[in-house]
Scaffold this active site. Structure first.
Site, PDB file in Angstrom:
ATOM      1  N   GLU A  83       0.843  -1.197   0.000  1.00 50.41           N
ATOM      2  CA  GLU A  83       0.000   0.000   0.000  1.00 50.41           C
ATOM      3  C   GLU A  83       0.878   1.247   0.000  1.00 50.41           C
ATOM      4  O   GLU A  83       1.939   1.263   0.638  1.00 50.41           O
ATOM      5  CB  GLU A  83      -0.886  -0.034   1.254  1.00 50.41           C
ATOM      6  CG  GLU A  83      -1.940   1.041   1.313  1.00 50.41           C
ATOM      7  CD  GLU A  83      -2.884   0.865   2.520  1.00 50.41           C
ATOM      8  OE1 GLU A  83      -3.346  -0.261   2.785  1.00 50.41           O
ATOM      9  OE2 GLU A  83      -3.135   1.871   3.197  1.00 50.41           O
TER      10      GLU A  83
ATOM     11  N   GLU B  10      -2.743  10.689   2.968  1.00 47.97           N
ATOM     12  CA  GLU B  10      -3.967  10.949   3.728  1.00 47.97           C
ATOM     13  C   GLU B  10      -3.906  12.365   4.279  1.00 47.97           C
ATOM     14  O   GLU B  10      -2.880  12.775   4.812  1.00 47.97           O
ATOM     15  CB  GLU B  10      -4.103   9.974   4.898  1.00 47.97           C
ATOM     16  CG  GLU B  10      -4.181   8.528   4.449  1.00 47.97           C
ATOM     17  CD  GLU B  10      -4.498   7.570   5.605  1.00 47.97           C
ATOM     18  OE1 GLU B  10      -5.370   6.713   5.427  1.00 47.97           O
ATOM     19  OE2 GLU B  10      -3.881   7.703   6.675  1.00 47.97           O
TER      20      GLU B  10
ATOM     21  N   ASP C 195       0.276   5.330   0.685  1.00 50.26           N
ATOM     22  CA  ASP C 195      -0.782   6.199   1.214  1.00 50.26           C
ATOM     23  C   ASP C 195      -0.463   7.680   1.199  1.00 50.26           C
ATOM     24  O   ASP C 195       0.608   8.091   1.652  1.00 50.26           O
ATOM     25  CB  ASP C 195      -0.993   5.902   2.712  1.00 50.26           C
ATOM     26  CG  ASP C 195      -1.649   4.567   2.955  1.00 50.26           C
ATOM     27  OD1 ASP C 195      -2.388   4.107   2.094  1.00 50.26           O
ATOM     28  OD2 ASP C 195      -1.394   3.996   4.047  1.00 50.26           O
TER      29      ASP C 195
END
Ligand SMILES: *[C@@H]1O[C@H](CO)[C@@H](O)[C@H](O)[C@H]1NC(C)=O
Length: 295
Positions: free
Chosen positions: A99, A103, A101
């Site tokens: 993953e 955010e 990310d």
């Protein structure tokens, strides 16, 4: 002869226009809604994700990628966005997933958003770096990008690199090289941890919280790619395991390096805007910092 020239030009311009417009897909042609009731505007090129107390919302790319360059323009919820998290990330499926990310942690009115980044490889995360932005991310669209090639994962804000996570498989650090990932976007409530460590809660009187996404673009970057957008360094070591289907970057024998501009710009932006770096968190990693943190 002279009089025919303008027409030739016209025809060329027209041809170029047709070529561009026939290949330009709208954002909606490349994604599918996964939750909530987003508003779709501008002929399918803007998606407004809505967070309400009863529903979050999101979308995902239709395609999966094994290495890619993805760009998204995002405008974050303005005003009091405390407790909300707006995301733009890539992820594989299943156990031991990979993953990448980005955010955005909301905040009280007038207080800065935090851009939280992380990388998971074969299920191992805990590689967070956090930043303040050098602009108000609620006032206009800004471009956030992930470059994932066999050598590096690079996070960009308005085309400036803020973080480089290098493939250090050569020294035993897991790196995503074999599981295809999809691109995801969402807005959700995380007031148990997001804003000032969970102290500031989401104020539902301000709902719906709207995050606008526009002009999503994803370019596949297979290890053989020569596209400058895929950013592979020409001096890169060859994949030790590359076989018939072309190397997938697994088992790089040396640690790759980035170009000078990327290295300098990342260092500059980190010095000015980074507020958390797991590689500097000696209390958290009392047994010793992860191996990729050395040098
Ligand atoms: C919110 O604002 C506070 C105070 O300025 C700041 O310390 C914090 O980093 C900001 N962001 C989050 C996500 O709490």
């Amino acid at each position: 002869m002279v009089s025919s020239q303008p027409c030739l030009l016209c025809a060329l311009v027209l041809l170029a226009f047709i070529a561009v417009s026939s290949t330009a897909a709208t954002m909606m042609q490349n994604i599918e809604i996964t939750g909530g009731k987003p508003t779709i505007r501008n002929g399918g090129n803007v998606v407004d994700l809505r967070l309400e107390q009863s529903s979050a919302s999101g979308f995902q790319s239709k395609q999966e990628y094994l290495f890619a360059r993805v760009d998204m323009q995002i405008k974050l919820p303005a005003g009091d966005s405390a407790g909300t998290v707006t995301t733009f990330y890539m992820s594989s499926q299943g156990n031991a997933h990979d993953e990448i990310d980005l955010e955005f942690l909301g905040n009280e009115t007038g207080q800065p958003y935090v851009l939280h980044t992380n990388v998971y490889a074969q299920g191992n995360g805990k590689k967070e770096m956090q930043f303040y932005l050098w602009f108000d991310p609620t006032a206009a669209y800004h471009t956030y990008s992930i470059l994932w090639n066999p050598q590096h994962i690079i996070f960009y804000v308005d085309r400036r690199p803020i973080r480089v996570f290098t493939n250090k498989q050569a020294v035993g650090v897991p790196f995503p090289t074999s599981q295809p990932m999809r691109v995801y976007a969402s807005i959700w409530n995380a007031d148990d941890w997001a804003t000032q460590g969970g102290r500031v809660k989401t104020n539902w009187a301000n709902a719906p919280f709207i995050a606008s996404y526009s002009n999503f673009r994803a370019i596949p970057c297979p290890s053989s790619s020569k596209s400058p957008l895929c950013g592979q360094q020409p001096s890169a070591p060859v994949s030790a395991t590359s076989s018939s289907g072309g190397g997938n970057g697994q088992g790089l024998k040396q640690v790759p390096t980035v170009d000078d501009w990327t290295r300098k710009m990342t260092r500059l932006l980190q010095r000015k805007y980074m507020i958390y770096n797991y590689c500097a968190d000696v209390n958290r990693f009392a047994q010793g910092l992860p191996p990729e943190c050395s040098n």
